[in-house]
Each structure stands twice: as structure tokens, then as C-alpha cells.
Motif scaffolding. Sequence first.
Motif, PDB file in Angstrom:
ATOM      1  N   LEU A 143     -29.140  18.746  14.387  1.00 48.43           N
ATOM      2  CA  LEU A 143     -28.709  19.625  15.479  1.00 48.43           C
ATOM      3  C   LEU A 143     -27.214  19.442  15.756  1.00 48.43           C
ATOM      4  O   LEU A 143     -26.500  20.413  16.008  1.00 48.43           O
ATOM      5  CB  LEU A 143     -29.527  19.351  16.744  1.00 48.43           C
ATOM      6  N   LEU A 164     -25.376  21.323  13.149  1.00 51.82           N
ATOM      7  CA  LEU A 164     -25.443  22.762  13.424  1.00 51.82           C
ATOM      8  C   LEU A 164     -24.418  23.127  14.506  1.00 51.82           C
ATOM      9  O   LEU A 164     -23.668  24.100  14.371  1.00 51.82           O
ATOM     10  CB  LEU A 164     -26.861  23.108  13.877  1.00 51.82           C
ATOM     11  N   ALA A 165     -24.357  22.308  15.560  1.00 49.76           N
ATOM     12  CA  ALA A 165     -23.391  22.549  16.647  1.00 49.76           C
ATOM     13  C   ALA A 165     -21.962  22.504  16.099  1.00 49.76           C
ATOM     14  O   ALA A 165     -21.114  23.314  16.478  1.00 49.76           O
ATOM     15  CB  ALA A 165     -23.580  21.516  17.748  1.00 49.76           C
ATOM     16  N   GLU A 222     -20.983  23.300  13.185  1.00 43.52           N
ATOM     17  CA  GLU A 222     -20.685  24.536  12.438  1.00 43.52           C
ATOM     18  C   GLU A 222     -20.166  25.610  13.386  1.00 43.52           C
ATOM     19  O   GLU A 222     -19.412  26.496  13.010  1.00 43.52           O
ATOM     20  CB  GLU A 222     -21.951  25.066  11.753  1.00 43.52           C
ATOM     21  N   ILE A 223     -20.623  25.531  14.638  1.00 44.50           N
ATOM     22  CA  ILE A 223     -20.230  26.521  15.650  1.00 44.50           C
ATOM     23  C   ILE A 223     -18.888  26.136  16.263  1.00 44.50           C
ATOM     24  O   ILE A 223     -18.038  26.974  16.529  1.00 44.50           O
ATOM     25  CB  ILE A 223     -21.300  26.593  16.766  1.00 44.50           C
ATOM     26  N   SER A 224     -18.722  24.836  16.510  1.00 44.63           N
ATOM     27  CA  SER A 224     -17.539  24.373  17.230  1.00 44.63           C
ATOM     28  C   SER A 224     -17.243  22.925  16.843  1.00 44.63           C
ATOM     29  O   SER A 224     -18.132  22.082  16.891  1.00 44.63           O
ATOM     30  CB  SER A 224     -17.832  24.473  18.743  1.00 44.63           C
ATOM     31  N   PRO A 225     -16.005  22.627  16.462  1.00 42.81           N
ATOM     32  CA  PRO A 225     -15.692  21.243  16.077  1.00 42.81           C
ATOM     33  C   PRO A 225     -15.894  20.261  17.241  1.00 42.81           C
ATOM     34  O   PRO A 225     -16.282  19.127  17.021  1.00 42.81           O
ATOM     35  CB  PRO A 225     -14.217  21.299  15.659  1.00 42.81           C
ATOM     36  N   PRO A 237     -18.147  20.633  20.285  1.00 45.70           N
ATOM     37  CA  PRO A 237     -19.077  21.488  21.025  1.00 45.70           C
ATOM     38  C   PRO A 237     -19.022  21.199  22.524  1.00 45.70           C
ATOM     39  O   PRO A 237     -18.874  20.049  22.933  1.00 45.70           O
ATOM     40  CB  PRO A 237     -20.439  21.101  20.462  1.00 45.70           C
ATOM     41  N   LEU A 281     -24.260  21.184  24.220  1.00 48.28           N
ATOM     42  CA  LEU A 281     -24.719  20.238  23.198  1.00 48.28           C
ATOM     43  C   LEU A 281     -25.939  19.471  23.719  1.00 48.28           C
ATOM     44  O   LEU A 281     -26.930  19.296  23.004  1.00 48.28           O
ATOM     45  CB  LEU A 281     -23.594  19.266  22.817  1.00 48.28           C
ATOM     46  N   LEU A 324     -28.912  21.661  23.639  1.00 48.12           N
ATOM     47  CA  LEU A 324     -29.372  21.798  22.252  1.00 48.12           C
ATOM     48  C   LEU A 324     -30.141  20.559  21.809  1.00 48.12           C
ATOM     49  O   LEU A 324     -31.270  20.651  21.303  1.00 48.12           O
ATOM     50  CB  LEU A 324     -28.164  22.025  21.332  1.00 48.12           C
TER      51      LEU A 324
END
Lengths: 397, 397
Positions: free
Chosen positions: B50, B53-54, B56-59, B61, B66, B69
Motif C-alpha cells: 500500500l 501504491l501511495a 506511485e501517486i505522490s512521492p 503522500p 496515507l 489507506l
Amino acid sequence: MAIVVQKYGGSSVATAEKIKKIADTLIKRKSKGDKLVVVVSAMGDTTDDLINLAKEISPNPDKRELDALLSTGEMMSSALLAMALKEKGVDAVSYTAYQIGLETTGNYGKSLIKDINDKKIKEALNKDKIVIVAGFQGVNEEGNITTLGRGGSDTTAVAIAVKLNGISEIYTDVDGIYNCDPRKYVKAKKIPQIDYEEILELASLGAQVMHSRSIELAQKYNIPIYVGLANGEMNGTLITEVVNMETKPITGIATSDEDVAITLEGLDAKMNIISRLFGTIAERKISIDMISQSAPVNGMVTVSFTIPKDDLNECMDILKKAIDAKHIFIDTDITKLSMVGIGMKNTSGVAAKVFQIFAEENISVKMITTSEIRITCAIYQADKERAIKLIVEKFNL
Amino acid sequence: MAIVVQKYGGSSVATAEKIKKIADTLIKRKSKGDKLVVVVSAMGDTTDDLINLAKEISPNPDKRELDALLSTGEMMSSALLAMALKEKGVDAVSYTAYQIGLETTGNYGKSLIKDINDKKIKEALNKDKIVIVAGFQGVNEEGNITTLGRGGSDTTAVAIAVKLNGISEIYTDVDGIYNCDPRKYVKAKKIPQIDYEEILELASLGAQVMHSRSIELAQKYNIPIYVGLANGEMNGTLITEVVNMETKPITGIATSDEDVAITLEGLDAKMNIISRLFGTIAERKISIDMISQSAPVNGMVTVSFTIPKDDLNECMDILKKAIDAKHIFIDTDITKLSMVGIGMKNTSGVAAKVFQIFAEENISVKMITTSEIRITCAIYQADKERAIKLIVEKFNL
């Protein structure tokens, strides 16, 4: 400044890249001045993956625990979308069903929304945040997590729109609602605007564009729903209350090949035998859809009805034990062809015209049922494409 | 009939098969008459997945999102374990932090437990259910989801044990706490019983068996914690208040190679220069651990201190700007060797004996710090194994 409640389906948020793209779309939309609440489904196949995991644990997973498990999919995608927005410098906040007091009632796996506490959503909107809500889930009176059933995120979005007196936009992987299935008929046309009742008839008959309850809810509170692709072009379909009763009698056509027709020939015409037969089938949770019965000849009648294909074996067991029919015929190659249109209410003779067309073209209709705005015929699958083509032409769809 | 609050780590619930096995273990334990509350971590690598994955969205998060998530991982495993128990015919129920009112305070990612509403847990236990709780998560005063930090499920379990006045059992992938790292020293011995303070000193020094806060909490309320494998043999380690002060002076040894020693030679002995130096380093959030200073010679002193390896470059930048030292030496091959024992309180001369042993064997000690129950020496990594062997032998560990 309108409050817009959008919903994005699982395929729109299937990867980190797609989530970032949705974030861009939202930022563009917000810049036009709308206040945005965004309901998301679980990423891609997450829900199916979770169901498979549950089935590894238990062939019939406990319903309370299954709902608790499945609800995590939407929590994940909502947190990730809020993260993506913040990464791009736009304030956002994700909420679970608990956090917005989304109360449900009824059974696990198919619960109904009872109420939403909009305090947190409104506060966040007033702080100029984009609000992301985990779809598909709620919390019942006992404080347990429940889910709303497949497609339930549509209903979450419409319910929030109702509560906030906003409009709803359902973004999906189809670009709108068509007058017949565009995957099967190249000449299918997109419908720019359709009435709640028409789409309800189409949805329940296999068009499967929207979660039926979301439309019922929108109809009850007269909230418009836009359905289409998230490409910013707004050339999908608007579902709303009927604007003009003087429309074409038939708006859309839906078909389903999922049923089988059973015909019992030479059945004693006594009413209690037939009612006992249908009672026994209903007890076994087999849903009978269309029924037709011939006029008695020498105290004997012929009864036909359709049931889901999956229930055929069980139904035949019941029939063999319960019924003394001369012959039992099974038709597995039937199709249910439904023609829907709000205009039927004010146009007499639509059914008669349909029969006439089919008769002229030698398309045999095995059974028929009608409602105020729908005609459904059971015809042979071989005739399906020809029948649709005829209806489209003759009724100028 | 005791209330037992167990915790199972991520590797114990990594697959459906392992979850079913834990269910069997719980059913066996329940049959002995204990009331069970079970705290679970996320399955296997879920939390890391997880986080990736976070990222990938934001260096970096957003911390609120977070936590929202990450909390889903424990929700999943708790629902699945409850499902597995019900499949085996034993009544169970899973709860999230929201559902048991697990209130937190402090920052996202490392929040502290403030209180737990035990009403639902007690009701379920009284109905003879096994209660499964999602570990690692809580809800803060604003109603946002927070997490307790890595290993936080240990603290969830102990906090529930405190609230219910039960005992806690932490099941992990090690079979107990050893007097030195068993992965590195074959002669390491398992400690059957250890004091809260001893394990706290060991935990903070790199033994990494338990979440420190869980032990602090257990100590505060005098709740015993058992740590071991979930094999039903109960031959792990019991953490409890000290039973016998007349124990060996050294109970356990921990080492850490994560630090680097910096030595400043020929530094002006004026106190304000040295305090300004440490002040500047602290401002940059670099934590200095051990410090030693020589007696002044001609108004000049030599100061040594250790910092985490990762902070070396930043620290050197600060030093070059702030300090006028004759020479700066960096030792990257040091090890911090900590000897811990509640018995030190009542045994004088333990440090002296350690120095004597090291001196006789030519092990040079670069720095030393002590607390009431701990002696930590910075030595060269090359001497580490020999030093441990000597301490184990000479102190009869």
C-alpha cells in the motif's frame, strides 16, 4: 455555483496513472467554479479479488464479515484519489461511510441508504476542498459495515446529490445510453436525454448501465443524472424527468438471452393446480418472469413461462414431481426483447403495431408481457437481429 | 476465566491457509475456557504494498490519506479471520478502530492511543464470541483515521488488555526474546522472563522484537505480555514486572551498526562553542546518541559523538561551517554494544568489570554511556563477535 456529485467506476481508477488522470479532470472542473463531491468505486478488479480471497477462507463467507472486507476496496481508492489531488496542490479530503454517517438499513450485501449526515461534507466544501467519498458502503443501525450491492456506488453518488440538492454525474466506461446494445448493433444510437422510468425498464431488462436503485432515488427527488465518459465532452446521456410526453413511442430496446421457456401441454385447467405449480417453484426461489396460458380446450390448457437458465434443472425436478402434464417442452434458444418508451403512455396501438410487423416478417412471438411503458416479447434467438432492425426502422428510432 | 488479548503479526496471517490455521489455534485455546480478543496486523506485505501504491501517486503522500489507506490492510485481515472462525462453526466478530471507539491523539503515522470504548468488545465476549480487532489503527478527535506506527498492533493489543484487565500475548515470527541476536550468535539463549525496563532498553537499542510503546503501556498498568510463536507451546518469553532483583547483572545484549562516530580533535574548550555545536546539529533533526569529551589540555579538548549513518553528510556540512577543529575524524565501522540487566541496580562494578574484560582482551572502547540498567560501549565492528562471546562467558549469561 452548483454542487456536483460525480461517481467514477472501478475501471476509471484501476491504476495510479488513471487516478492521477482523474485528479487532473477534477481540477479542471473545479476551476470552472463547481463544488465537487466525488464518489469512487474500488480500483479495477479489487472487489472480485477480495471476493475470491474470502472464498478461499469460506465457500459461503459470513455476510457481515464479507461486507467489512469488501468495503476496504473503496476506502483505498478514495484515499489515493485525495492523495493525488493534494500532490497536485488542490485541497481534498477522503471520507468513509462512517465518517459521513452514511446510514443503511436492510441486509448485508444489498443494503439500502437510510440517511447521510452531510455536516462534514458541507464543512469541507465550504473550505474549498474536493470531497472524495468511498462508494458502495454504509453503516447500519448496529454500527456494522454494510454494502449496497454491485454498482452501489452509483446510488451513493445520487444519495449525496439528493442530500446536498446537487446534480449527479456518473462516469463509466460507456459513453452514454443507447437505444439498443451498441456492442451488438452498429446502428445503435446514443440517447441524449431519457426519462427515469424508461431507463429503469431498460436497466432491469439487461441494459445494465446503471444501478437501478440510483435511478429510483433520483426519480423520487427529481435529481438529474448524467451518464457518460470522463472525457470532459459531456456528450453522454442525461437521465431526468420526462420533458416532452410527445416523444417517440419507443426510446430503447434491450434484450436478454438468460432465460429459458418451459411449455406444459395438456394440463388440467383447474386453477388450483396451476397456482400450486407456481407456488412450489416460487418456494424454491426460482423467479418466473413471463407467463402465458391458452384458453381451455376440453378442460385442458397449455401453460408457458420463462425462468433463468441456471434454474432449469431444479425446476424440471419440481415439475416432474408436481405436475401431470401430457408433454413438457423446453425452449433454450429464446430471447426476451423489450421495447421501452415513455411515449407509449400516450400512443395507443404500439403493441398491435409490433405484432403486425413481426407477423408480416414471420417472426413468431412465443410470449408477451407489457407494462405502461414497456412491451416484452419472447422470440427465437435466430430472429433477434432481424426483429431489432425492424423495430428500429419502423419506429424511426 | 481469563481475558486474553492476543496479537498475530503479518506473517502469521499472510495467506488464506495461514488464517485458517490461526482460526484452529484460537478454537483450541477458547475450548480451554479463556475469553479471546485477537488483534491482527495486515496480511504479509500488504502495508508495504500500500505504501508503494501511495508513492506511485505522490512521492510524499499526504499523511491523513496515507493513514486512511494503510488502515485498510488490518480491516481486511480482521474480517477474514472472523470469517474463518465462523466457517469452522465458532462465533466471531471483527471490529475496526471506529467500531470500538479506539481514540488516538498526536500525529498521523505515529499516533498514541488515548482511550478505548470497551462496550462492544465486552458485549461480544459475553455472547461467547471471539472478538477480532483491526490493529495499528485509531480515530482521532476530529474523526480522522490515524495509525500507530510500525509494530503498532502490539500496542493495540496491550491497550485492550489494559482496558479489559486481561493479559496480552504477542505472537510473532520469533520464538521469544534472546540474550543476544540468535540470527548472529548460535549460543544465544532464550530468556524465559524479563522485566519491562530491560526489554525497553533492548527494544530501543535494536533488538526490535516489540513496539516500545506497547511495553511502556504494559509497564504502566502492570499487564504481563507473553511473546513467542503461535505453536501452542508457550515456551517464549514473559515480560512482566521484575520478580527477583537478585538476578544476573546482565540479562541481554543488543548491538547496532547503524551509527557513525565523529571525533573533533583540538577544539577550543569553551563550553559555549561545544553547546552551540550540538544545538546546531539538533536543529537539523539529527539525533546525537553517545557523547564523550576529553579533559582540556592547553585549553583544547577532543569531543566524540555518534549520529545515524544516514545523517553523516548533512552533519559534516554543519561541522565545516560551525567549527574550527584541528582535525575531524570519522569512524564508520563502529558498533554500539549494549548490555542490559535489571540486576545492575543492585550490583556495583558491572561497568568496571566490562572494561577490565575488554582491556585484557585488547578490545578498545571508543565511547561509553550508561543508565541505571544499561551499559553501552562503542567498539569497532571487528571486535563485536569477540566482545559478545566474552560478556556471555564472563557474566554467565
